[in-house]
Write an enzyme that holds these catalytic residues in place. Structure first.
Site, PDB file in Angstrom:
ATOM      1  N   GLU A 104       0.832  -1.199   0.000  1.00 54.24           N
ATOM      2  CA  GLU A 104       0.000   0.000   0.000  1.00 54.24           C
ATOM      3  C   GLU A 104       0.868   1.252   0.000  1.00 54.24           C
ATOM      4  O   GLU A 104       0.471   2.299  -0.519  1.00 54.24           O
ATOM      5  CB  GLU A 104      -0.933  -0.004   1.213  1.00 54.24           C
ATOM      6  CG  GLU A 104      -2.106   0.962   1.076  1.00 54.24           C
ATOM      7  CD  GLU A 104      -3.167   0.766   2.137  1.00 54.24           C
ATOM      8  OE1 GLU A 104      -4.195   0.133   1.833  1.00 54.24           O
ATOM      9  OE2 GLU A 104      -2.970   1.233   3.271  1.00 54.24           O
ATOM     10  N   HIS A 152       6.384 -26.976   3.303  1.00 54.89           N
ATOM     11  CA  HIS A 152       5.543 -28.042   2.751  1.00 54.89           C
ATOM     12  C   HIS A 152       4.473 -27.486   1.824  1.00 54.89           C
ATOM     13  O   HIS A 152       3.480 -28.161   1.537  1.00 54.89           O
ATOM     14  CB  HIS A 152       4.920 -28.837   3.896  1.00 54.89           C
ATOM     15  CG  HIS A 152       5.934 -29.465   4.792  1.00 54.89           C
ATOM     16  ND1 HIS A 152       6.490 -30.706   4.550  1.00 54.89           N
ATOM     17  CD2 HIS A 152       6.540 -28.996   5.914  1.00 54.89           C
ATOM     18  CE1 HIS A 152       7.372 -30.985   5.493  1.00 54.89           C
ATOM     19  NE2 HIS A 152       7.423 -29.961   6.328  1.00 54.89           N
ATOM     20  N   LYS A 209     -13.745   1.555  -4.101  1.00 56.01           N
ATOM     21  CA  LYS A 209     -14.758   1.998  -3.132  1.00 56.01           C
ATOM     22  C   LYS A 209     -15.859   2.794  -3.828  1.00 56.01           C
ATOM     23  O   LYS A 209     -17.051   2.602  -3.581  1.00 56.01           O
ATOM     24  CB  LYS A 209     -14.115   2.884  -2.060  1.00 56.01           C
ATOM     25  CG  LYS A 209     -13.312   2.171  -0.996  1.00 56.01           C
ATOM     26  CD  LYS A 209     -12.853   3.215   0.013  1.00 56.01           C
ATOM     27  CE  LYS A 209     -11.993   2.629   1.090  1.00 56.01           C
ATOM     28  NZ  LYS A 209     -11.538   3.670   2.043  1.00 56.01           N
TER      29      LYS A 209
END
EC number: 5.3.1.9
Length: 541
Positions: A346, A377, A506
């Site tokens: 960000e 793994h 947004k």
């Protein structure tokens, strides 16, 4: 600066600079020459593709890029977040020396200390049980409702410092997906639950939607009058908080010079303080302040954030590595990669320079990771043998908190060190074949299998070693990475402290809500969006 970058590229292209296996074989002092220590925190960068010439050029790059001057501008309160005309002073929140820090000719430290004292008083009252719920019962569960910087920091730090929890149980709700709040509420007794609503503006859609659900939970179970006993807020929107039903002595503010992803040190850290206590929260701030002083005072070659940022820039813009893996060998740091993902991406995920022109070269990398040994793994296969080189950053404590499980911690350490060594050394074709034939495999079969067991090596990594993951150590580690992001941002020539990339989605979501609700037509949106709206509507109950 560009000339120095070109010199770095030319130097890095030589085999001597990037053949790590040969570099270690030729220099038994390589570790001591390319590692640096601050108190008990050791940073080993000897397994990066650097030599003395490259580090000298990186030091020169920092000076040419004005990192030191920009650093002083940040600490002194200059509005370096110029797109929003704001100072960047998360460092003031942990300014334990209490030296004056001026913003618009006003010392901010009295306000910082005032909020910290109010937080401590409230946290002590909740922890001791002197501040109770509406029915007189002690608070046993604290739920933080926030998103982004109002969530990731508290979640990460509260989990990391689990051995220091002696307060109420901590829960965190962020996602607007109703499942998140619903699953949390199922665990709670309304009579013993406190909700902290963390939103500077008290308008964040995800946070306020979840807050409304939590409010109904309390009001329906205990009555409207109980709301004021079961809620607190971290916000500056006093009128909106009051309208929600939260009283003024339960509101904790912060300032526009505190970015969300840098806000764990502020009142956003209230759930952490309640979990570990004000004294331990103070040690958390102490650790960050110690790193601030180190960053500000240490010479570049001895300065952990400087070196980490310079190597990060080098990996991204000289060696062209598009990603970095954060690999803490500590299960309690399992949310640290996600926290750094927001902090880094960000901040430095920008395509425009401070001059408003396109970034030359590359800006911030993709940041991701998981704790060891789990990641071994899962995705380490690609890090070891994939076609992309992914710089790795390991973290390991010398000591755990479970002395009776010392052997397991030793296994953890062995795995961490083995991974960094394997990435550096690799395994040649001849070594792979010799290993197979030593176990009785025929030469012809070994010739066929051996290529699949080759590791190219020369995969760069940095390893951090520290004593123990205490509040002080965690504060110091977070501040180290904050300053690393700052250094890289200065070298990328971007503003690391705005986040306009969050806004467009947004805005579009606000316009799409009535379409999703069936109140408006999807006409005017692209055909894909129209098709998706139709498909979802067809499946909706």
């Amino acid at each position: 600066m560009q000339a120095t970058i070109e010199k770095l590229k030319a130097t890095a292209s030589s085999t001597a600079a990037t053949d790590l296996r040969a570099a270690f074989a030729a220099d038994d002092q390589r570790f001591s020459r390319f590692s640096v220590k601050f108190d008990d925190l050791l940073m080993d960068y000897s397994k990066c593709a650097v030599n003395e010439e490259i580090v000298t050029l990186l030091e020169q790059l920092a000076r040419e890029g004005g990192v030191e001057a920009k650093r002083e501008e940040m600490f002194s309160g200059k509005a370096i977040n110029f797109t929003e005309d704001r100072a960047v002073l998360h460092t003031a929140l942990r300014n334990r020396s209490n030296t004056p820090v001026l913003v618009d000719d006003k010392d901010v430290m009295p306000d910082v200390n005032g909020v910290l004292a109010a937080m401590g008083k409230f946290a002590d009252a909740i922890r001791s049980g002197s501040l109770k719920g509406a029915t007189g019962k002690k608070i046993t569960d604290v739920v933080n409702i926030g998103i982004g910087g109002s969530d990731l920091g508290p979640v990460m730090a509260t989990l990391a410092l689990a051995p220091f929890h002696d307060g109420p149980r901590a829960h965190f709700v962020s996602n607007i997906d109703g499942a998140h709040i619903a699953d949390t509420l199922k665990l709670l007794d309304p009579e013993t639950s406190l909700f902290i609503i963390a939103s500077k503006t008290f308008t964040t859609i995800e946070t306020m939607t979840n807050a409304a659900t939590a409010r109904r939970f309390i009001a329906e179970k205990l009555g409207e009058g109980a709301v004021k006993h079961h809620f607190a807020a971290v916000s500056t929107a006093l009128d909106k908080v009051a309208a929600f039903g939260i009283e003024s002595d339960r509101i904790f503010g912060f300032w526009d010079w505190v970015g969300g992803r840098y806000s764990i040190w502020s009142a956003i850290g209230l759930p952490l303080m309640i979990a570990i206590g004000p004294d331990n929260f103070g040690k958390f701030l102490d650790g960050a302040h110690a790193m601030d002083r180190h960053f500000r005072e240490a010479p570049i070659r001895e300065n952990l954030p400087m070196l980490l940022g310079l190597i990060g820039f080098y990996n991204r813009n000289v060696l062209d590595y598009p990603t970095r893996a954060i690999l803490p060998y500590d299960q309690r740091l399992s949310r640290f990669p996600a926290y750094l993902q927001q902090l880094d991406m960000e901040s430095n995920g920008k395509g425009v320079t401070i001059d408003g022109t396109p970034v030359e070269g590359q800006s911030g990398p993709v940041v991701w990771g998981e704790p060891g040994t789990n990641g071994q793994h899962a995705f380490y296969q690609l890090i070891h043998q994939g076609t992309s080189v992914i710089p790795a950053e390991f973290m390991i404590a010398a000591n755990g908190f479970e002395p009776e499980l010392r052997h397991q911690h030793q296994l953890l350490i062995a795995n961490c060190l083995a991974q960094s060594e394997a990435l550096m050394k690799g395994r040649t074709l001849a070594e792979a074949k010799a290993q197979l034939t030593s176990k009785g495999m025929e030469d012809s079969q070994a010739d066929f299998i051996a290529p699949h067991r080759v590791f190219t090596g020369n995969r760069p990594s940095i390893t951090f070693v520290y004593d123990k993951l205490t509040p002080f150590a965690l504060g110091r580690l977070i501040a180290l990475y904050e300053h690393r992001v700052f250094v890289e941002g200065v070298l990328f020539r971007i503003n690391s402290f705005d986040q306009w990339g969050v806004e467009l989605g947004k805005e579009l979501a606000t316009g799409l809500l009535p379409v999703v609700e069936g109140k408006e037509s999807a006409a005017g949106h692209d055909s894909s969006t129209q098709g998706l709206v139709k498909a979802l509507a067809g499946l909706a109950g």
